[in-house]
Design an enzyme around this catalytic site. Structure first.
Site, mmCIF file in Angstrom:
data_model
loop_
_atom_site.group_PDB
_atom_site.id
_atom_site.type_symbol
_atom_site.label_atom_id
_atom_site.label_comp_id
_atom_site.label_asym_id
_atom_site.label_seq_id
_atom_site.Cartn_x
_atom_site.Cartn_y
_atom_site.Cartn_z
ATOM 1 N N LYS A 1 -80.323 32.722 -29.556
ATOM 2 C CA LYS A 1 -80.027 32.382 -27.926
ATOM 3 C C LYS A 1 -78.623 34.049 -28.631
ATOM 4 C CE LYS A 1 -76.968 29.364 -27.388
ATOM 5 N NZ LYS A 1 -76.230 28.118 -26.955
ATOM 6 N N LYS B 1 -72.574 23.950 -34.504
ATOM 7 C CA LYS B 1 -71.147 24.218 -34.161
ATOM 8 C C LYS B 1 -70.098 24.022 -35.433
ATOM 9 C CE LYS B 1 -70.155 25.023 -29.389
ATOM 10 N NZ LYS B 1 -69.498 24.917 -28.492
ATOM 11 N N LYS C 1 -72.260 34.367 -27.683
ATOM 12 C CA LYS C 1 -70.593 34.707 -27.349
ATOM 13 C C LYS C 1 -70.100 34.883 -28.416
ATOM 14 C CE LYS C 1 -69.114 32.741 -23.178
ATOM 15 N NZ LYS C 1 -68.159 32.016 -22.818
HETATM 16 P P1 AMP Z 1 -70.706 28.935 -21.616
HETATM 17 O O1 AMP Z 1 -70.824 30.951 -22.424
HETATM 18 O O2 AMP Z 1 -71.201 28.824 -23.660
HETATM 19 O O3 AMP Z 1 -69.624 28.074 -21.409
HETATM 20 O O4 AMP Z 1 -72.068 29.440 -21.740
HETATM 21 C C1 AMP Z 1 -72.170 29.208 -20.294
HETATM 22 C C2 AMP Z 1 -72.897 28.825 -19.170
HETATM 23 O O5 AMP Z 1 -74.023 29.772 -19.688
HETATM 24 C C3 AMP Z 1 -73.887 27.329 -19.405
HETATM 25 O O6 AMP Z 1 -74.541 27.084 -18.435
HETATM 26 C C4 AMP Z 1 -74.955 28.275 -20.205
HETATM 27 O O7 AMP Z 1 -76.297 27.221 -20.565
HETATM 28 C C5 AMP Z 1 -75.351 29.571 -19.913
HETATM 29 N N1 AMP Z 1 -75.693 30.123 -21.154
HETATM 30 C C6 AMP Z 1 -75.209 30.804 -22.565
HETATM 31 N N2 AMP Z 1 -75.836 31.047 -22.504
HETATM 32 C C7 AMP Z 1 -76.520 32.035 -22.671
HETATM 33 C C8 AMP Z 1 -78.321 32.392 -22.553
HETATM 34 N N3 AMP Z 1 -78.604 33.025 -24.128
HETATM 35 N N4 AMP Z 1 -79.403 31.924 -22.070
HETATM 36 C C9 AMP Z 1 -79.541 31.675 -21.205
HETATM 37 N N5 AMP Z 1 -77.950 30.880 -20.242
HETATM 38 C C10 AMP Z 1 -77.046 30.939 -20.912
#
Ligand code: AMP
Ligand code: TRP
Length: 336
Positions: A199, A113, A202
């Site tokens: 990956k 990041k 968002k």
């Molecule tokens: P975040 O959007 O970064 O707050 O992620 C929230 C949750 O979604 C966390 O448990 C992450 O590990 C999971 N997560 C985010 N992106 C992925 C992805 N591409 N594949 C699997 N899990 C994800």
């Protein structure tokens, strides 16, 4: 017997995508009956990169509505907003004072990041994992269900807790409970539709790289039509030279609820022209009921207010008890 506790959270930084759903929320839903769940919106984490103050509150409520729409039940789960409970920031400060700087500098997510932010890297971005450790440790969870990308942050959380216990507790009376990560193999890493080696995220500038849980049927169809594939006929799991193929088959498997063997057999002789409409159908069948429930929930704003107010009260009691224990161990003067 009291149930074991789980805790997890997602940053309210925009619509949730299939990675968030398959990596995190779907697992929370599947195991919720066996646990007492504490699920929150990590809004303090959402401001560690530049954010839009006009969107933060709505995003936070929308994520809560998405949890409920995906099937989280209030009889098993407490849903709350991180910033509504001051103990998160307060414990984070205390943990800051025992966390070595070099533990944070080697966090992969920080490095990734920070590169994207260029000159504008905040102290908060570096400190992000310490706040996450506070989120977790306050609730003394047995398990923390997350996607693969959070593994390093959970290891850090365990290290910080052990350090605090070692310095200020005794072996017989540890202050903080050491949590265990719960990372499922399938769905733990959903990849981008535009590049099977990256990956799904968002923050990817291309909307076509991800499917949002709330996308319309037409948008889902368009995104799948345009997603990256390869020139090989016949579809298979696990071929390292075909990352897109593995990702798209995995999505089909998870969203249709079939086993890997069944999907491998079903798709072994297919070409992309046959598979893409099938994946579109499974994705729409899985997501359209979620989208409908989501709009029902948001159309009744009083309902969400009640959920978040009750959630705050229940969560705060637990968080404040842990904070008091830590403050006592660190030797702060009691309030008299
Ligand atoms: P975040 O959007 O970064 O707050 O992620 C929230 C949750 O979604 C966390 O448990 C992450 O590990 C999971 N997560 C985010 N992106 C992925 C992805 N591409 N594949 C699997 N899990 C994800
Ligand atoms: N950092 C997590 C993510 O991006 C979100 C998060 C914040 C979290 N605090 C947490 C997840 C505590 C689990 C437990 O996915």
């Amino acid at each position: 017997m009291t149930k074991q506790r789980i805790l997890s959270g997602i940053q309210p930084t925009g619509d949730l995508h299939l990675g968030n759903y398959l990596g995190a929320i779907r697992n929370w839903v599947e195991i919720q009956e066996q646990y007492d769940s504490y699920l929150f919106m990590a809004d303090l984490h959402a401001i560690t990169v530049p954010h839009d103050p006009k969107a933060l509150a709505d995003n936070t409520r929308n994520v809560a509505a998405t949890y409920l729409a995906c099937g989280i039940k209030l009889e098993h789960a407490t849903i709350f907003v991180q910033s509504h409970i001051p103990a998160h920031a307060e414990l984070a400060w205390m943990l800051n004072c025992i966390t070595p700087l070099n533990w944070l500098e080697r966090m992969i997510q920080f490095k990734e990041k920070a590169i994207k932010q260029g000159e504008d890297v905040s102290v908060g971005l570096l400190d992000y994992p310490v706040l996450q450790a506070a989120d977790i440790l306050l609730y003394e969870p047995d398990q923390v269900p997350v996607g693969e990308d959070q593994k390093q942050h959970l290891e850090l959380t365990r290290d910080i807790a052990q350090r605090l216990n070692y310095r200020f507790g005794s072996e017989k009376q540890p202050i903080l409970k050491i949590p265990t990560p719960l990372i499922r193999k399938e769905g733990a890493r959903v990849m981008s539709l535009a590049d099977g080696t990256k990956k799904m995220s968002k923050s990817d500038p291309s909307e076509l790289s991800r499917i949002s849980v709330l996308d319309s049927n037409d948008t889902i169809a368009t995104k799948i039509k345009k997603c990256k594939t390869d020139p090989t006929r016949g579809l298979e799991f696990g071929n390292p030279d075909r990352p897109e193929c593995n990702n798209l088959l995995t999505l089909h498997m998870l969203l249709s609820g079939q086993t890997q063997e069944a999907v491998a057999a079903e798709c072994a002789d297919m070409g992309w022209g046959q598979f893409k409409p099938l994946l579109t159908e499974t994705t729409i069948a899985a997501l359209s009921p979620i989208r409908e429930r989501y709009h029902e929930i948001l159309n009744d704003p009083g309902y969400l207010d009640t959920v978040l107010r009750d959630g705050k009260e229940k969560a705060e009691t637990i968080a404040n008890a842990t904070l008091a224990k830590v403050k006592q161990a660190l030797g702060f003067a009691p309030m008299v």
